[in-house]
Design an enzyme around this catalytic site. Structure first.
Site, mmCIF file in Angstrom:
data_model
loop_
_atom_site.group_PDB
_atom_site.id
_atom_site.type_symbol
_atom_site.label_atom_id
_atom_site.label_comp_id
_atom_site.label_asym_id
_atom_site.label_seq_id
_atom_site.Cartn_x
_atom_site.Cartn_y
_atom_site.Cartn_z
ATOM 1 C CE LYS A 535 48.861 42.816 83.806
ATOM 2 N NZ LYS A 535 50.326 43.326 83.562
ATOM 3 N NE ARG A 536 47.160 51.302 80.350
ATOM 4 C CZ ARG A 536 46.786 51.044 78.834
ATOM 5 N NH1 ARG A 536 45.603 51.139 78.601
ATOM 6 N NH2 ARG A 536 47.528 50.339 78.115
#
Length: 804
Positions: A535-536
């Site tokens: 994920k980010r």
């Protein structure tokens, strides 16, 4: 369904190769075959695209336009083949020619038009809207370089241009005839006409030419092809003389150069605002030009057009729509506002206050002066309309224009008829905390639409071994209707099915292990637990908590050389925003810890850390099917929804999670025993906020293991992180651990111990995996967009009209 024979496909391939490259099929490179095959497939889909559009015009159906600053489609070849019903035929035809389809697929560049969940959600929705037969269009920006291509140099993230368009995009069609001019800057004033009405006049404006590049969004085997329209910027012929210097031209090119220009300086903020207005204005003009073709009264606009604002970046849709209705169509303010608010709807994607977009008045006035005037008037009339109903304090808190700042989320809520969150917890928090004041004023506008994913891509395409097990076990109906995955629940005690699931997982783990070795040189054990966090990179997503546990586990092994654990491979994939210094420091530290642990022979390869650079859709498709554990460990109340949790669940990973975002709904779907929950609840987090009694230093002082782990950041045990280690150490102790990592540390470690213990019982573990797969159908984007269509957009499938 369109029928194509192997003979016809080969003939088309040969023709394209000869016309485009003057080459025979036998002599063609994989890249040449990809572009020639892509042209052949586009030719087939274009016929369906044209027919779909003609039917929309003929039926004058209401259409939705989904405005998003991000789209993250990934590669489209396999998806297009699947949705056209040609996947097996093309794969077999190429195999007959001793050509591997996967090798051809590798030649395609990911369409790098997004950063993470927001852009991937938009693309999942595009797929689902077409697959449900719904009339829907995407509207975004054709970035020349997308976000950035991530590399690691000495452990640091380095951002390189992602030149995904270098060799062209086989799927897009440039439509010069649909280009529009976008005006910005200059001055705005009013002149009184003979009839007494005021006419808006402009001077010294800059003009941009917005050129649409359309890509067909192909529905799943239903003959529907919708449109994703991405706007590219050019200099209009009339403006050529105004852009004399290279520097001036570069500023213009920057508008569509990259996603999210660095907004830490004035120039970057200016480009970012122009960028947002550019694609909004171009899209709105295009939509209203189409509506005028229908020859209908402006009063019917909301019966034919729905515009959806995906997060606040396209919130200027509201004043731009008003501008055209007021200034060009010459409607009254009351008429224009009534139509606009009925047309517009808004999805909020965040709980973090800092992520709710705001603009300085001075910048808005300078860049888009007419937008500022209209926003100011919306704000003025809002205050007047509410003054007799609500308290002045409530009105002032919810104003769009406050002091020197314009609040774009406030504009999006006030100017639309629907505001939705993207998971039940998120929507509840919007109503009770984040946007509570607006919920008091507009209770009927708030609703929940839990995110969903394009399960065709994330299972049928990404995981063929698992798909085959499902076909053999429950038949093929799940491919059309993912709710039929529930049929798998009948096989919980069937050891042969559980064994097949385990074998499918192992196949993908071996593939990923081979990929890791080929790309990093690190050998990992496919028998290990593959523990995945993709994920980010953001502090609230708590990749750092994951790292703290890894260090604890490492120190345990160092302190007890005789100890043996089940081997664990920790896999990270994440980009940090270029200006997000703290996130980039975490990347550096993860990479240095990886270097330390991966090369320590004394722990006998029981732990490996793999941080794969340049995380994107294609990389996700390799990682997700191989995952055993899905790390969803954000601080409760901070993650709006998450979608990697849904993709990993669908592929049989066990979720290790806080009660945040859609994790709660995953738990509700699979039951407490088939998910591993840890950490503070949302109520406990808010209690800390209210009581202001959280003390990270107190936890540190009382917990020897936390001391051991945190001290490693500053005492030299982890090499090459003197600056970054101190920064992280201080963030957790001096600045009181904003996301409560230390409070959740013991609970997280206990949850990780439970994972290891449960993994030892392979039959029971596979049963849990089966239950996760079987219950993943509720998170299909098909179901989510149907809820949007029914509750917000009020659109019907094309075939609903055709059957009448």
């Amino acid at each position: 369904m369109f029928m194509l024979t192997k003979k016809e496909l080969i003939a088309e391939l040969r023709k394209n190769l000869q016309e485009d490259y003057a080459i025979e099929l036998e002599d063609a490179t994989s890249e040449e075959i990809f572009f020639s095959l892509g042209s052949a497939i586009k030719g087939i889909s274009n016929q369906k695209w044209q027919k779909t559009w003609k039917n929309y015009l003929k039926e004058q159906q209401k259409q939705v336009y989904y405005f998003s600053i991000e789209f993250l489609p990934g590669k489209l070849l396999k998806s297009n083949l699947l949705n056209l019903g040609l996947y097996e035929l093309v794969k077999e035809t190429l195999a007959d020619l001793t050509i591997d389809l996967e090798e051809i697929v590798e030649q395609e560049k990911d369409m790098a038009l997004g950063n993470g969940g927001l852009g991937r959600l938009a693309s999942c929705f595009m797929d689902a809207i077409a697959s449900k037969g719904l009339p829907g269009n995407g509207n975004g920006i054709r970035y020349n370089y997308g976000l950035f291509k991530q590399q690691f140099v000495d452990g640091y993230q380095v951002e390189l241009p992602d030149d995904w368009l270098k060799k062209g995009n086989v799927w897009e069609i440039r439509r010069d005839s649909k280009a529009v001019d976008v005006h910005y800057g200059g001055n705005v004033f009013f002149e009184k006409k003979e009839d007494g009405h005021l006419k808006v006049q402009y001077e010294n404006q800059r003009i941009l030419r917005a050129v649409p590049y359309d890509t067909g969004m192909i529905g799943y085997q239903n003959n529907i092809v919708n449109t994703m329209r991405l706007w590219g910027v050019e200099i209009p012929h009339s403006e050529e003389g105004k852009y004399r210097s290279i520097e001036e031209r570069r500023v213009l090119e920057d508008i569509t150069a990259v996603l999210y220009p660095d907004d830490s300086n004035e120039k970057g903020r200016c480009i970012r605002l122009i960028q947002e207005y550019f694609f909004v204005s171009a899209g709105i003009q295009s939509i209203l030009r189409y509506y005028q073709r229908l020859g209908l009264s402006p009063s019917l606009l909301s019966e034919k057009i729905a515009i959806h604002i995906n997060d606040t970046h396209p919130a200027l849709c509201i004043p731009e729509f008003m501008r055209i209705l007021l200034d060009e169509w010459e409607l009254s303010w009351e008429q224009a506002w009534d139509i606009t608010s009925k047309v517009m709807s808004y999805t909020n994607h965040t709980i973090l206050a800092e992520a709710l977009e705001k603009w300085p008045i001075s910048l808005m006035k300078n860049v888009v002066p007419r937008m500022f005037q209209i926003i100011e008037e919306i704000d003025r009339r809002y205050v007047l309309s509410m003054s007799a109903i609500h308290s002045d304090e409530l009105i002032q808190r919810t104003r769009i224009v406050q002091g020197s700042t314009i609040h774009m989320a406030h504009l999006a809520i006030i100017g639309s008829h629907s505001t939705n969150g993207v998971a039940k917890l998120h929507s509840d928090l919007l109503k009770s905390v984040v946007l509570h004041d607006f919920y008091v004023i507009f209770p009927d506008r708030f609703n929940n639409k839990t995110n969903g994913i394009a399960q065709r891509r994330w299972l049928q395409l990404a995981n063929e071994p698992l798909s085959k097990v499902l076909d053999d076990t429950i038949g093929h109906t799940w491919r059309q209707d993912s709710s039929n995955l529930k049929l798998l629940m009948n096989y919980q005690k069937d050891t042969s099915v559980l064994a097949k699931l385990a074998a499918a997982k192992q196949t993908k783990k071996i593939e990923l292990a081979d990929f890791i070795e080929a790309n990093t040189g690190i050998i990992v054990n496919p028998e290990a637990i593959f523990d995945v966090q993709i994920k980010r990179l953001h502090a609230y997503k708590r990749q750092l908590l994951n790292l703290l546990h890894i260090l604890k586990q490492y120190f345990d092994l160092k302190d007890h050389p005789e100890k043996r654990i089940h081997p664990r491979v920790y896999i990270f994939g994440a980009k940090a925003a270029p200006s997000y210094h703290y996130a980039k420091s975490i990347i550096k530290v993860i990479n240095e810890v990886a270097s330390l642990i991966n090369h320590d022979a004394t722990i006998h390869d029981q732990i490996k850390i793999i941080f794969l650079p340049n995380y994107n859709v294609s990389l996700a498709e390799k990682i997700i099917p191989a995952a055993d554990v899905s790390e969803q460990i954000s601080l409760a109340s901070k993650e709006a929804s998450g979608t990697s949790n849904m993709k990993l669940m669908l592929n049989g990973a066990i979720t290790l999670a806080t009660l945040d975002g859609a994790n709660i709904e995953i738990r509700d779907a699979v039951g407490d025993e088939n998910i591993v929950i840890f950490g503070l609840s949302e109520a406990q987090v808010y209690a800390y906020y209210e009581n202001k009694n959280y003390s990270s230093i107190e936890i540190y002082e009382k917990n020897p293991m936390i001391q051991r782990v945190l001290n490693a950041f500053i005492n030299g045990e982890i090499p090459n992180i003197e600056q970054e280690g101190r920064e992280i150490f201080d963030s957790l102790l001096t600045y009181n651990d904003e996301y409560f990592l230390l409070r959740d540390f013991d609970s997280y470690c206990a949850a990780q111990s439970r994972i290891e213990q449960e993994y030892q019982n392979s039959t029971d573990w596979q049963r849990r995996c089966l239950i996760n797969i079987a219950n993943a159908g509720v998170f299909s984007a098909d179901e989510t967009v149907q809820q949007y269509a029914d509750d917000i957009w009020h659109i019907e499938p094309l075939f609903a009209h055709e059957s009448k």
